[in-house]
Motif scaffolding. Sequence first.
Motif, mmCIF file in Angstrom:
data_model
loop_
_atom_site.group_PDB
_atom_site.id
_atom_site.type_symbol
_atom_site.label_atom_id
_atom_site.label_comp_id
_atom_site.label_asym_id
_atom_site.label_seq_id
_atom_site.Cartn_x
_atom_site.Cartn_y
_atom_site.Cartn_z
ATOM 1 N N LEU A 74 -12.776 10.922 9.804
ATOM 2 C CA LEU A 74 -12.163 9.829 9.620
ATOM 3 C C LEU A 74 -11.518 9.866 8.554
ATOM 4 C CD1 LEU A 74 -11.283 7.015 10.076
ATOM 5 C CD2 LEU A 74 -13.859 6.165 9.169
ATOM 6 N N TRP A 75 -9.630 9.644 8.195
ATOM 7 C CA TRP A 75 -9.644 9.513 7.726
ATOM 8 C C TRP A 75 -8.549 8.603 8.063
ATOM 9 C CZ3 TRP A 75 -8.987 13.902 10.190
ATOM 10 C CH2 TRP A 75 -9.342 14.934 9.944
ATOM 11 N N PHE A 76 -8.826 7.724 5.896
ATOM 12 C CA PHE A 76 -8.384 6.842 6.097
ATOM 13 C C PHE A 76 -7.582 6.015 5.027
ATOM 14 C CE2 PHE A 76 -12.674 6.075 4.185
ATOM 15 C CZ PHE A 76 -12.835 5.726 3.751
ATOM 16 N N THR A 77 -6.392 5.322 4.850
ATOM 17 C CA THR A 77 -6.044 4.426 3.502
ATOM 18 C C THR A 77 -7.103 3.187 2.606
ATOM 19 O OG1 THR A 77 -3.735 5.211 4.418
ATOM 20 C CG2 THR A 77 -4.128 3.452 2.788
ATOM 21 N N GLY A 78 -7.045 3.515 1.564
ATOM 22 C CA GLY A 78 -7.909 2.232 1.217
ATOM 23 C C GLY A 78 -6.811 1.975 0.120
ATOM 24 N N TYR A 79 -6.631 0.575 -0.804
ATOM 25 C CA TYR A 79 -5.768 0.133 -1.169
ATOM 26 C C TYR A 79 -6.107 -1.063 -1.987
ATOM 27 C CZ TYR A 79 -3.580 -3.241 1.354
ATOM 28 O OH TYR A 79 -4.124 -4.423 2.698
ATOM 29 N N ASP A 80 -5.679 -2.104 -3.038
ATOM 30 C CA ASP A 80 -6.494 -2.786 -3.629
ATOM 31 C C ASP A 80 -6.229 -3.902 -2.998
ATOM 32 O OD1 ASP A 80 -3.843 -3.179 -4.644
ATOM 33 O OD2 ASP A 80 -4.035 -3.159 -6.161
ATOM 34 N N GLY A 81 -5.787 -4.201 -2.201
ATOM 35 C CA GLY A 81 -5.154 -5.577 -1.726
ATOM 36 C C GLY A 81 -4.199 -5.851 -1.624
ATOM 37 N N SER A 82 -3.183 -5.692 -2.912
ATOM 38 C CA SER A 82 -1.946 -5.822 -2.959
ATOM 39 C C SER A 82 -0.863 -5.181 -2.175
ATOM 40 C CB SER A 82 -1.572 -6.100 -4.317
ATOM 41 O OG SER A 82 -1.531 -4.815 -4.777
ATOM 42 N N ARG A 83 0.500 -5.517 -1.784
ATOM 43 C CA ARG A 83 1.938 -5.319 -1.048
ATOM 44 C C ARG A 83 1.938 -3.123 -1.858
ATOM 45 N NH1 ARG A 83 4.690 -6.603 3.339
ATOM 46 N NH2 ARG A 83 6.668 -5.269 2.935
ATOM 47 N N GLU A 84 2.004 -3.894 -3.226
ATOM 48 C CA GLU A 84 2.497 -2.981 -4.633
ATOM 49 C C GLU A 84 1.636 -2.120 -4.427
ATOM 50 O OE1 GLU A 84 1.092 -6.308 -6.273
ATOM 51 O OE2 GLU A 84 2.610 -6.378 -4.755
ATOM 52 N N GLY A 85 0.315 -2.201 -4.317
ATOM 53 C CA GLY A 85 -0.997 -1.281 -4.388
ATOM 54 C C GLY A 85 -0.594 0.748 -4.138
ATOM 55 N N LEU A 86 -0.988 1.285 -5.028
ATOM 56 C CA LEU A 86 -0.937 2.700 -3.946
ATOM 57 C C LEU A 86 -1.970 2.829 -3.384
ATOM 58 C CD1 LEU A 86 -0.017 5.392 -4.996
ATOM 59 C CD2 LEU A 86 -2.428 5.938 -6.302
ATOM 60 N N LYS A 87 -1.325 2.889 -1.979
ATOM 61 C CA LYS A 87 -2.414 3.808 -0.719
ATOM 62 C C LYS A 87 -2.635 4.768 -1.307
ATOM 63 C CE LYS A 87 -0.917 -0.770 0.706
ATOM 64 N NZ LYS A 87 0.163 -0.420 -0.312
ATOM 65 N N LYS A 88 -3.999 4.967 -0.998
ATOM 66 C CA LYS A 88 -5.109 6.183 -1.573
ATOM 67 C C LYS A 88 -5.566 6.982 -0.469
ATOM 68 C CE LYS A 88 -5.715 4.190 -6.201
ATOM 69 N NZ LYS A 88 -7.129 3.939 -6.992
ATOM 70 N N LEU A 89 -6.243 8.380 0.029
ATOM 71 C CA LEU A 89 -6.717 8.429 1.045
ATOM 72 C C LEU A 89 -7.787 9.200 1.325
ATOM 73 C CD1 LEU A 89 -6.218 10.068 3.492
ATOM 74 C CD2 LEU A 89 -6.103 12.201 2.351
ATOM 75 N N GLY A 90 -8.892 8.243 1.774
ATOM 76 C CA GLY A 90 -10.365 7.892 2.145
ATOM 77 C C GLY A 90 -10.188 8.764 3.193
ATOM 78 N N TYR A 91 -11.476 9.198 2.885
ATOM 79 C CA TYR A 91 -12.714 10.195 4.015
ATOM 80 C C TYR A 91 -14.213 9.564 4.438
ATOM 81 C CZ TYR A 91 -14.198 14.315 6.447
ATOM 82 O OH TYR A 91 -15.417 15.507 7.078
ATOM 83 N N ALA A 92 -14.245 10.293 6.128
ATOM 84 C CA ALA A 92 -15.433 9.374 5.756
ATOM 85 C C ALA A 92 -16.193 10.502 7.722
ATOM 86 C CB ALA A 92 -16.143 8.367 6.423
ATOM 87 N N TRP A 93 -17.275 10.902 7.044
ATOM 88 C CA TRP A 93 -18.142 11.758 8.792
ATOM 89 C C TRP A 93 -18.931 11.115 9.728
ATOM 90 C CZ3 TRP A 93 -19.510 13.176 3.673
ATOM 91 C CH2 TRP A 93 -20.515 13.342 3.152
ATOM 92 N N SER A 94 -18.736 11.541 10.839
ATOM 93 C CA SER A 94 -19.954 10.931 11.153
ATOM 94 C C SER A 94 -20.750 12.028 12.462
ATOM 95 C CB SER A 94 -19.594 9.833 12.522
ATOM 96 O OG SER A 94 -20.283 9.313 13.057
ATOM 97 N N TYR A 95 -21.271 11.419 13.440
ATOM 98 C CA TYR A 95 -22.699 12.393 13.993
ATOM 99 C C TYR A 95 -22.209 11.524 15.090
ATOM 100 C CZ TYR A 95 -24.190 15.788 10.202
ATOM 101 O OH TYR A 95 -24.180 16.226 9.395
#
Length: 315
Positions: A76-97
């Motif tokens: 699972l790849w997802f985008t996380g950010y500080d909640g503001s419109r202009e906040g840098l959109k960063k890449l996150g990762y998670a895994w599952s079985y």
Amino acid sequence: MKRTLTVIFSVLFFQALIVSLRVQTLSAEEITFPDELTKFVPYQHNPIFEAQGPGHWDVKIRERGWIMPEGDLYHLWFTGYDGSREGLKKLGYAWSYDGIHWTRSPCNPIYEKHWVEDMMVLKHDGTYHMFAEGKNDIAQHLVSTDAVNWKRVGALDVRLSNGKPIPEGPYGTPVVWRENDQWYLFYERRDAGIWLATSPDMKVWTNVNNDQPVMVPGPGKYDQKMIAMNQLIKHHGTYYMVFHGTAAARKPSLWTTNLAASKDLLNWVKYPGNPLTRPEANQSSGLLIPDGERFRFYTMHGQVDLHLPENSKSE
């Protein structure tokens, strides 16, 4: 330039609408929408993944994330950010079985050098290829050999059919497909339509279909204002597009997730039973993910929700 783009989009919209209506009339009898791709019920323990909230790097998550089964794992790849419109959109990762219970990478965010959101991932010749929106909704390409450490290749070079660059402005929500040694790129421009370009090597992408979109909003109310493509799969010889749309009758816009089908990637027929999700649920960025026995249906904007086949029991 802004006025020119508006005129271009308006002309393309009406031309494509005529083509779309004609194609739907000619092709509807050839297209089927099987229950395994259209009949789902919400998992009783949604959401299965969400932002960690205040005090964390992912105060919120947004737009299309990507789920990919590989061996015994689900990525699972997802985008996380500080909640503001202009906040840098960063890449996150998670895994599952099991595709339901997720473990976040201790390295999160795994990429924060550049703005990354609305991504999709495919694997080719041992390399993971990510196609995502960068800042200002400009489509970009990243690569990885381990699914976690990413290197940015750069913005996608998309050209008109005559070889000239497409008009300036956003081109986002990229969906890339590979078949018969050819690469296919679907992208949207201001959610006003979905265009298709091809490339032999992912370096230069050239529009097909006479530079007209292969799908436009409407005529249904659920997507009459804006659309964007989320995913492409091939099932029993037919291509199926998962896309989201909105009537945009009020702000904020409420989005639905929908399905369309094609035999040639150019001419698309929308599922008569659209939308797959209720407008008031505002569930978009849908993905159809095989689990070995069936398809699961995930929606991923704001939080990740799971939908199970209608004839199965909620787990």
